[in-house]
Write a protein that holds these residues in place. Structure first.
Motif, short mmCIF file in Angstrom:
data_model
loop_
_atom_site.label_atom_id
_atom_site.label_comp_id
_atom_site.label_asym_id
_atom_site.label_seq_id
_atom_site.Cartn_x
_atom_site.Cartn_y
_atom_site.Cartn_z
N MET A 93 10.04 -0.23 -76.75
CA MET A 93 11.25 0.27 -76.11
C MET A 93 11.52 -0.48 -74.81
N THR A 94 10.47 -0.92 -74.15
CA THR A 94 10.66 -1.79 -72.98
C THR A 94 11.32 -3.09 -73.43
N GLY A 95 10.89 -3.62 -74.58
CA GLY A 95 11.52 -4.82 -75.11
C GLY A 95 12.98 -4.60 -75.43
N VAL A 96 13.32 -3.45 -76.01
CA VAL A 96 14.71 -3.13 -76.29
C VAL A 96 15.51 -3.05 -75.00
N ALA A 97 14.95 -2.41 -73.98
CA ALA A 97 15.64 -2.25 -72.71
C ALA A 97 15.95 -3.60 -72.07
N VAL A 98 14.95 -4.47 -72.02
CA VAL A 98 15.15 -5.77 -71.38
C VAL A 98 16.14 -6.62 -72.19
N ALA A 99 15.99 -6.63 -73.51
CA ALA A 99 16.84 -7.47 -74.36
C ALA A 99 18.30 -7.04 -74.28
N THR A 100 18.57 -5.74 -74.39
CA THR A 100 19.96 -5.29 -74.33
C THR A 100 20.53 -5.44 -72.92
N SER A 101 19.69 -5.34 -71.91
CA SER A 101 20.16 -5.60 -70.54
C SER A 101 20.62 -7.04 -70.40
N VAL A 102 19.91 -7.94 -71.06
CA VAL A 102 20.28 -9.37 -71.01
C VAL A 102 21.69 -9.57 -71.56
N ILE A 103 21.99 -8.95 -72.70
CA ILE A 103 23.30 -9.18 -73.29
C ILE A 103 24.41 -8.55 -72.46
N VAL A 104 24.13 -7.41 -71.80
CA VAL A 104 25.13 -6.81 -70.91
C VAL A 104 25.37 -7.72 -69.71
N LEU A 105 24.30 -8.29 -69.15
CA LEU A 105 24.44 -9.21 -68.02
C LEU A 105 25.27 -10.44 -68.41
N VAL A 106 25.02 -10.97 -69.60
CA VAL A 106 25.76 -12.16 -70.03
C VAL A 106 27.24 -11.84 -70.20
N THR A 107 27.57 -10.70 -70.80
CA THR A 107 28.97 -10.33 -70.96
C THR A 107 29.64 -10.10 -69.61
N MET A 108 28.89 -9.54 -68.67
CA MET A 108 29.43 -9.31 -67.32
C MET A 108 29.72 -10.65 -66.63
N ILE A 109 28.79 -11.60 -66.74
CA ILE A 109 28.99 -12.91 -66.13
C ILE A 109 30.16 -13.64 -66.78
N ALA A 110 30.28 -13.53 -68.10
CA ALA A 110 31.40 -14.16 -68.80
C ALA A 110 32.73 -13.59 -68.32
N ALA A 111 32.77 -12.29 -68.08
CA ALA A 111 34.02 -11.66 -67.66
C ALA A 111 34.49 -12.18 -66.30
N VAL A 112 33.56 -12.53 -65.39
CA VAL A 112 33.97 -12.94 -64.04
C VAL A 112 33.94 -14.46 -63.85
N THR A 113 33.56 -15.22 -64.89
CA THR A 113 33.59 -16.69 -64.77
C THR A 113 34.42 -17.33 -65.88
N LEU A 114 34.08 -17.03 -67.13
CA LEU A 114 34.78 -17.63 -68.25
C LEU A 114 36.22 -17.11 -68.38
N LEU A 115 36.40 -15.83 -68.19
CA LEU A 115 37.74 -15.26 -68.34
C LEU A 115 38.72 -15.80 -67.30
N PRO A 116 38.35 -15.93 -66.01
CA PRO A 116 39.27 -16.56 -65.07
C PRO A 116 39.67 -17.98 -65.47
N ALA A 117 38.74 -18.72 -66.09
CA ALA A 117 39.10 -20.06 -66.57
C ALA A 117 40.14 -19.97 -67.68
N PHE A 118 39.96 -19.03 -68.61
CA PHE A 118 40.95 -18.82 -69.67
C PHE A 118 42.31 -18.44 -69.09
N LEU A 119 42.29 -17.61 -68.05
CA LEU A 119 43.55 -17.21 -67.42
C LEU A 119 44.25 -18.42 -66.81
N GLY A 120 43.46 -19.38 -66.33
CA GLY A 120 44.04 -20.61 -65.80
C GLY A 120 44.77 -21.40 -66.87
#
Length: 723
Positions: free
Chosen positions: A302-329
């Motif tokens: 369950m620690t593995g599940v917690a860390v792994a799913t946290s990673v994907i949430v972090l990646v989606t969060m980073i994409a929203a504030v970096t990749l999406l502004p580029a798309f808006l450009g």
């Protein structure tokens, strides 16, 4: 028009991503491809061993692994039922052909024919069994699938054969299939309805998809550090798709509003990131912290599940504030291109003063609730408590062959073995203890176990080759999922073994006992995890909205909505209400990890919605000083975006019911129900009713003077929430 902070770190990040959009996009594409190649090509294999820790079954397993190495490795069980008996010439020819085919496989070891061992056949000679060891611990399910097909093809009206065992179940389980694709399609439809534009619809989806691919690949690499079970990827994809689209939805919504207010595309991008982006970062951090609360459970996987799913949430969060502004450009003013005809006509009309004064349906509904807050809060609370009531009878376990779809060979094997050898054949209890020599005598212990009510039969004891350990197996008269089996394990440990000569040091293990131990350990630690997640989330919420009262309200309401979701799962899965219609072949206990996984995810998501709503309410309160008006306007201003975000989450989670994994279906159903309840009963009824009852006390904060509301802040809290 209020302005946002255009000089902070988020503003600088927005300008960089907007102006260097080609570089940002290229970096993301190259990075995703590189991570995908490494992660999917060389990532860690899943680990489904939930044993371990300090439980009695874990200690028994450790002893067996150390002294009985020949018992290691997976096995398959062939179950045979012949209407005329296995000795009928036609039946015997067919059975021996199957036995020969299984023996000739490169992945199987030596096995005993039921024709050579009478103990493998029932007294009437109609039902037989044999155990087939797999030759290698690393056997893949694709190598076992031909064996399953061989057994299924040999069955007919006179002879029925089934192949059971963990690897047989895995080999028969189809891939996840179109579930995520259906969820993605549903999300696209919801976004198109919300935005009325194909371009605006596509940005959140493309952003989320790139983030999910990178996140899933990273999850497989993280598995080398903290291994996780095989459902981690499916669950991670489901969560990543939901939060990824939602986070991008909030930013795109704010960008479109800024364009409508007269900002140019670059200014609108900066404003969207400094407002909605701020909320996305808070939301993502909240979900990650909630997920990491699973570490408190003290379970390795369950620690593995917690860390792994946290990673994907972090990646989606980073994409929203970096990749999406580029798309808006790249899109600029074309964000509203390819619109629905009826929307296009309406969207070109200026917003007049009269239209701003017109009350929306959400605002009118809030007024209705506020006129009868006691009745509304009482009725809503009663509904949630009624839905949550079944939670009191929740039982935890792991799915076994008895709950598999009835057309699978593993279920056929379970049915035949239960009929011929009793339902407890699939729930063996393995007893083991340390001894001094090969002459050690466990006969008194075996006899005490054999004479215990609930035990069908027990095997003679045997001592390890090194003379340091002994073991025997007992089979309950009840099945793997039965509550009576768990009670029997406790009786053996607490009463039978301590009172048997030489039995005090005998350990009860095996897959069944391990499942019971993990379920009970999880149930005992669940309150601690809930307390930790609530405490940390409340601190974050207090820091953002500057109110202890609202943070406490949010915690209680979130607990009610999650409790209601737990109750619905128990009613559907454990009690069997509408179970077959929703893809659950039989009534069964709730899978052990499902409540653990659901709580942090749902609490984090609920806190996100709470922030989006309360921040707008707070801004209106600081403007007007009137709680009733602030709540009504706050609800009106956030209803559309929260409804769209919740609808996307519900669509994504519900599509898990299309997949084959029983446990993932339970989690998806529970989370869909929780989000539905949160977006309707909680946000539309409880929040306005409770805030109306609390009045100015909603904004209580130690050390703050309560004379009158503070003047409107230079930076709108509405903008901090991105709505």
């Amino acid at each position: 028009m209020s302005t946002s902070n255009t000089d902070g770190a988020l503003a600088r990040l927005a300008r960089f991503c907007y102006r260097r959009r080609r570089l940002v996009l290229l970096t993301w594409i190259v990075g995703v491809i590189a991570v995908a190649v490494v992660g999917f090509g060389y990532g860690a294999a899943p680990d489904n061993d939930f044993t371990g820790g300090n439980s009695e079954s874990a200690k028994a397993q450790e002893l067996i692994e150390r002294h009985f190495p020949e018992q290691q490795g997976d096995t398959l069980t062939l179950a045979i039922k012949a209407d005329k008996g296995i000795d009928d010439p036609a039946a015997r020819q067919k059975i021996e052909k199957v036995l020969a085919g299984l023996a000739d496989s490169a992945v199987t070891g030596p096995m005993t024919s039921p024709y050579d061992d009478k103990s493998l056949v029932t007294a009437d000679r109609r039902i037989a069994r044999t155990t087939i060891p797999l030759s290698d611990k690393e056997v893949d399910k694709t190598e076992v699938k031909p064996l399953v097909d061989l057994v299924k093809a040999a069955s007919d009206d006179s002879v029925t054969l089934g192949l059971g065992g963990y690897m047989a179940e895995k080999a028969e389980t189809p891939p996840q299939g179109p579930a995520e694709s259906v969820g993605l399609l549903a999300a696209a439809v919801i976004l198109f309805i919300a935005f009325g534009s194909l371009v605006a619809m596509g940005l959140p989806i493309v952003t989320a998809l790139l983030a999910i691919v990178a996140g899933l690949a990273l999850m497989k690499l993280v598995g080398y550090l903290v291994p996780g079970p095989d459902f981690t990827l499916v669950f991670g994809a489901m969560i990543g798709l939901g939060v990824g689209i939602d986070y991008a939805l909030f930013i795109v919504t704010r960008y479109k509003d800024s364009l409508q207010e007269g900002d140019d595309p670059e200014s609108a991008t900066v404003k969207a990131l400094t407002t909605a982006g701020h909320a996305v970062l808070f939301a993502g951090v909240t979900v990650v912290i909630a997920l990491l609360g699973l570490v408190v459970m003290g379970q390795r996987l369950m620690t593995g599940v917690a860390v792994a799913t946290s990673v994907i949430v972090l990646v989606t969060m980073i994409a929203a504030v970096t990749l999406l502004p580029a798309f808006l450009g790249f899109t600029g003013y074309k964000i509203n291109s390819l619109r629905l005809p009826r929307r296009a006509q309406r969207g070109n009309q200026p917003v007049t003063g009269a239209s701003r004064q017109r009350r929306t349906p959400a605002e009118r509904w809030a007024g209705t609730v506020q006129r009868r807050p006691v009745i509304a809060a009482t009725l809503a609370g009663a509904v949630l408590l009624v839905l949550a009531a079944p939670t009191l009878s929740m039982r935890l376990s792991q799915p076994d062959a008895s709950v598999q779809p009835h057309d699978r060979s593993s279920y056929t094997s379970y049915k035949i073995l239960s009929e011929g050898f009793g339902p407890g054949y699939g729930a063996p209890l393995i007893f083991t203890t340390q001894v001094d020599s090969t002459d050690a005598d466990l006969s008194p212990v075996v006899e005490a176990v054999r004479n215990t009510d609930g035990i069908a039969y027990a095997t003679p004891p045997r001592v390890s080759r090194d003379g340091q350990a002994a073991t025997f197996i007992a089979f309950p008269s009840t099945g793997y999922q039965d509550e009576a089996t768990a009670n029997l394990v406790h009786k053996l440990r607490d009463e039978v073994l301590p009172n048997a000569p030489g039995g005090r040091n005998v350990l009860v293990g095996g897959p069944n006992a391990a499942t019971i131990d993990v379920a009970e350990e999880s149930g005992s630690r669940l309150p601690l995890m809930i307390a930790v997640v609530i405490a940390i989330s409340m601190v974050l919420l207090i820091a953002l909205v500057r109110s202890v009262t609202i943070a406490l309200q949010a915690a209680v309401m979130n607990l009610l909505s999650i409790g209601a979701a737990y109750g619905v799962i128990v009613a559907v899965v454990q009690w069997g209400w509408f179970g077959p219609a929703l893809g659950f072949p039989a009534a069964m206990p709730v899978t052990t990890w499902v409540p653990m996984m659901m709580f942090p995810v749902l609490f984090g998501l609920s806190m996100d919605y709470q922030v989006f709503l309360i921040s707008r309410v707070r801004e209106e309160y600081e403007r007007t000083g009137d709680t009733r008006t602030a709540v009504a306007r706050g609800l009106a201003g956030t209803a559309k975006v929260i409804t769209a975000a919740a609808a996307i989450m519900i669509a994504v989670f519900t599509t898990s019911l299309l997949g084959p994994d029983i446990a993932v279906k339970q989690g998806g159903l529970g989370m869909a129900v929780a989000v539905l309840i949160d977006a309707t009963i909680v946000r539309m009824i409880l929040v306005p009713a409770v805030m109306e009852l609390f009045g100015k006390a909603n904004w209580w904060m130690p050390g703050r003077r309560a004379s009158k509301p503070a003047p409107a802040a230079p930076v709108r809290l509405e903008e901090q929430a991105g709505v």
